[in-house]
Design an enzyme around this catalytic site. Structure first.
Site, PDB file in Angstrom:
ATOM      1  N   ASP A 102       0.874  -1.165   0.000  1.00 51.53           N
ATOM      2  CA  ASP A 102       0.000   0.000   0.000  1.00 51.53           C
ATOM      3  C   ASP A 102       0.921   1.228   0.000  1.00 51.53           C
ATOM      4  O   ASP A 102       2.015   1.186   0.557  1.00 51.53           O
ATOM      5  CB  ASP A 102      -0.884  -0.019   1.245  1.00 51.53           C
ATOM      6  CG  ASP A 102      -1.970   1.042   1.202  1.00 51.53           C
ATOM      7  OD1 ASP A 102      -2.354   1.463   0.099  1.00 51.53           O
ATOM      8  OD2 ASP A 102      -2.427   1.469   2.281  1.00 51.53           O
ATOM      9  N   ASP A 104       0.018   4.907   0.758  1.00 54.32           N
ATOM     10  CA  ASP A 104      -0.181   5.835   1.875  1.00 54.32           C
ATOM     11  C   ASP A 104      -0.063   5.094   3.202  1.00 54.32           C
ATOM     12  O   ASP A 104      -0.797   4.145   3.451  1.00 54.32           O
ATOM     13  CB  ASP A 104      -1.571   6.486   1.794  1.00 54.32           C
ATOM     14  CG  ASP A 104      -1.787   7.236   0.496  1.00 54.32           C
ATOM     15  OD1 ASP A 104      -0.789   7.601  -0.135  1.00 54.32           O
ATOM     16  OD2 ASP A 104      -2.949   7.444   0.117  1.00 54.32           O
ATOM     17  N   GLY A 155      -8.190   5.345   0.501  1.00 56.22           N
ATOM     18  CA  GLY A 155      -8.252   4.080  -0.212  1.00 56.22           C
ATOM     19  C   GLY A 155      -9.300   4.003  -1.306  1.00 56.22           C
ATOM     20  O   GLY A 155      -9.485   2.954  -1.918  1.00 56.22           O
ATOM     21  N   ARG A 158     -11.040   8.903  -6.452  1.00 56.70           N
ATOM     22  CA  ARG A 158     -11.557  10.241  -6.115  1.00 56.70           C
ATOM     23  C   ARG A 158     -13.073  10.343  -6.209  1.00 56.70           C
ATOM     24  O   ARG A 158     -13.724  10.872  -5.312  1.00 56.70           O
ATOM     25  CB  ARG A 158     -10.909  11.293  -7.028  1.00 56.70           C
ATOM     26  CG  ARG A 158      -9.500  11.637  -6.697  1.00 56.70           C
ATOM     27  CD  ARG A 158      -9.089  12.943  -7.365  1.00 56.70           C
ATOM     28  NE  ARG A 158      -9.363  12.936  -8.782  1.00 56.70           N
ATOM     29  CZ  ARG A 158      -8.483  12.615  -9.721  1.00 56.70           C
ATOM     30  NH1 ARG A 158      -7.275  12.247  -9.365  1.00 56.70           N
ATOM     31  NH2 ARG A 158      -8.788  12.663 -10.997  1.00 56.70           N
ATOM     32  N   SER A 233      -4.855   6.246  -6.078  1.00 56.76           N
ATOM     33  CA  SER A 233      -4.566   7.626  -6.476  1.00 56.76           C
ATOM     34  C   SER A 233      -4.151   7.695  -7.943  1.00 56.76           C
ATOM     35  O   SER A 233      -3.365   6.876  -8.425  1.00 56.76           O
ATOM     36  CB  SER A 233      -3.450   8.204  -5.608  1.00 56.76           C
ATOM     37  OG  SER A 233      -3.081   9.489  -6.078  1.00 56.76           O
ATOM     38  N   ASN A 235      -2.336  10.000  -8.854  1.00 53.56           N
ATOM     39  CA  ASN A 235      -1.025  10.641  -8.740  1.00 53.56           C
ATOM     40  C   ASN A 235       0.035   9.701  -8.158  1.00 53.56           C
ATOM     41  O   ASN A 235       1.058  10.160  -7.645  1.00 53.56           O
ATOM     42  CB  ASN A 235      -1.133  11.894  -7.868  1.00 53.56           C
ATOM     43  CG  ASN A 235      -1.947  12.975  -8.521  1.00 53.56           C
ATOM     44  OD1 ASN A 235      -1.455  13.756  -9.330  1.00 53.56           O
ATOM     45  ND2 ASN A 235      -3.225  13.029  -8.182  1.00 53.56           N
TER      46      ASN A 235
END
Length: 347
Positions: A102, A104, A155, A158, A233, A235
């Site tokens: 993962d 983040d 998680g 968006r 994400s 990004n």
């Protein structure tokens, strides 16, 4: 005589180098065992000759990789002659063949910058929303890191995050379209506002990798373990680059992949299963590194052979209840045994 090469430009040279390191080291260990085995069928002069040929092969492979790297303008992270690490050096069982991370909370502190970008988007939206309704900007609407972020946003892709958070406030918006401007009063408009804010913050603030993350990824690669980052994400690549980790990752399963393959976010196991499929391994051969109960549950549902929870929130019990095999404060903690052994028995 110069070294000439031909190779598929889509092949990751650092990953290829790690495989060569593992193969050459295994051959060297086999020769060493043969030399010391009382019942060896190989005479000592044959063992010596084969060891010499193996050294020549190692040097040739290194020259070929360096030439290919120059041709492709790729930076090799380590040479073929670097000492080989093992699964034990990164705290993993021998049966594990890949690592799924993962992003983040495990590798980077990007959750903080994601939250800040969401707060920018929602605060601006609610400011306009309540102003138009001639109502003071109510505190109940403001995004809370403790009460809202993990529940509705972390998680999730968006757009899913926009839907979940607005539903918690009893608000619905037109869906709009993916090219809506950031200020549009649509779900896509809010999602794009968050994306724009995140891009600005990444540009001006950057993002840090957690201590031990780069070292762990590096040693995993030396051990011949592909490293995959899984994140919803859009990004993901930018975050890895700004944290200085992009050259240490073999594959990403990010928002674009999730959209393309219609993968559900965690706690569904879809993203982890997709990563294993792309690596052509069974999930039982993968170690998953997660930081939330939802992530741990996803890894357990995927059938990962080992589920390691990184506890950043002091929630050890919840992570174990969700199914974590072990809990550590950070990736660096998994390397301490290796570091201590290396001091006692230098390579």
């Amino acid at each position: 005589m110069g070294i000439t090469t031909w190779h598929d430009p889509h092949v990751d040279l650092n990953h290829l180098g790690s495989k060569w390191r593992a193969a050459l080291a295994s051959a060297a260990e086999a020769l060493s065992a043969s030399a010391t085995c009382p019942g060896s069928a190989l005479p000592s002069e044959e063992v010596h000759a084969r060891a010499s040929r193996l050294t020549c092969e190692r040097n040739t492979v290194e020259l070929l990789l360096e030439a290919a790297a120059r041709e492709d303008r790729v930076r090799l992270l380590r040479t073929v002659n670097v000492p080989l690490a093992t699964n034990a050096d990164v705290g993993l069982p021998a049966a594990i063949e890949a690592c799924l991370f993962d992003l983040d909370g495990v590798l980077t502190a990007s959750a903080d910058i994601h939250f800040a970008a969401w707060a920018d988007a929602f605060d601006a939206f609610f400011g306009r929303h309540f102003e138009q309704a001639s109502v003071h900007f109510s505190q109940y609407a403001r995004l809370s890191r403790r009460a809202d972020y993990d529940e509705y946003l972390a998680g999730r892709p968006r757009l899913d995050g926009v839907h979940a958070f607005l539903a918690s406030r009893g608000i619905t918006l037109p869906e709009g379209s993916c090219d809506d401007p950031p200020g549009a009063a649509t779900s896509y408009g809010l999602a794009n506002a968050k994306s724009a804010s995140l891009s600005r913050r990444l540009e001006h603030e950057g993002v840090m990798a957690f201590a031990g993350a780069a070292k762990y990824l590096d040693l995993a690669a030396i051990a011949g373990l592909p490293c995959v980052v899984i994140s919803p994400s859009a990004n993901t690549g930018t975050i890895l680059a700004r944290a200085g980790l992009n050259d240490l990752v073999d594959l990403t399963v990010d928002a674009a992949v999730m959209h393309e393959l219609e993968l559900r976010p965690k706690p569904a196991p879809d993203t982890l299963l997709a990563a294993c499929e792309r690596l052509s391994i069974d999930p039982s051969q993968a170690a998953a590194f997660e930081t939330t109960p939802a992530g741990v549950a996803a890894a357990r549902a995927a059938g990962c052979g080992l589920v390691v929870a990184i506890d950043r929130a002091g929630d050890d019990n919840a992570l174990r209840v969700a199914g974590a095999d072990s809990v550590a404060p950070d990736l660096g903690a998994l390397l301490r045994v290796f570091a201590e052994r290396a001091v006692r028995h230098p390579r």
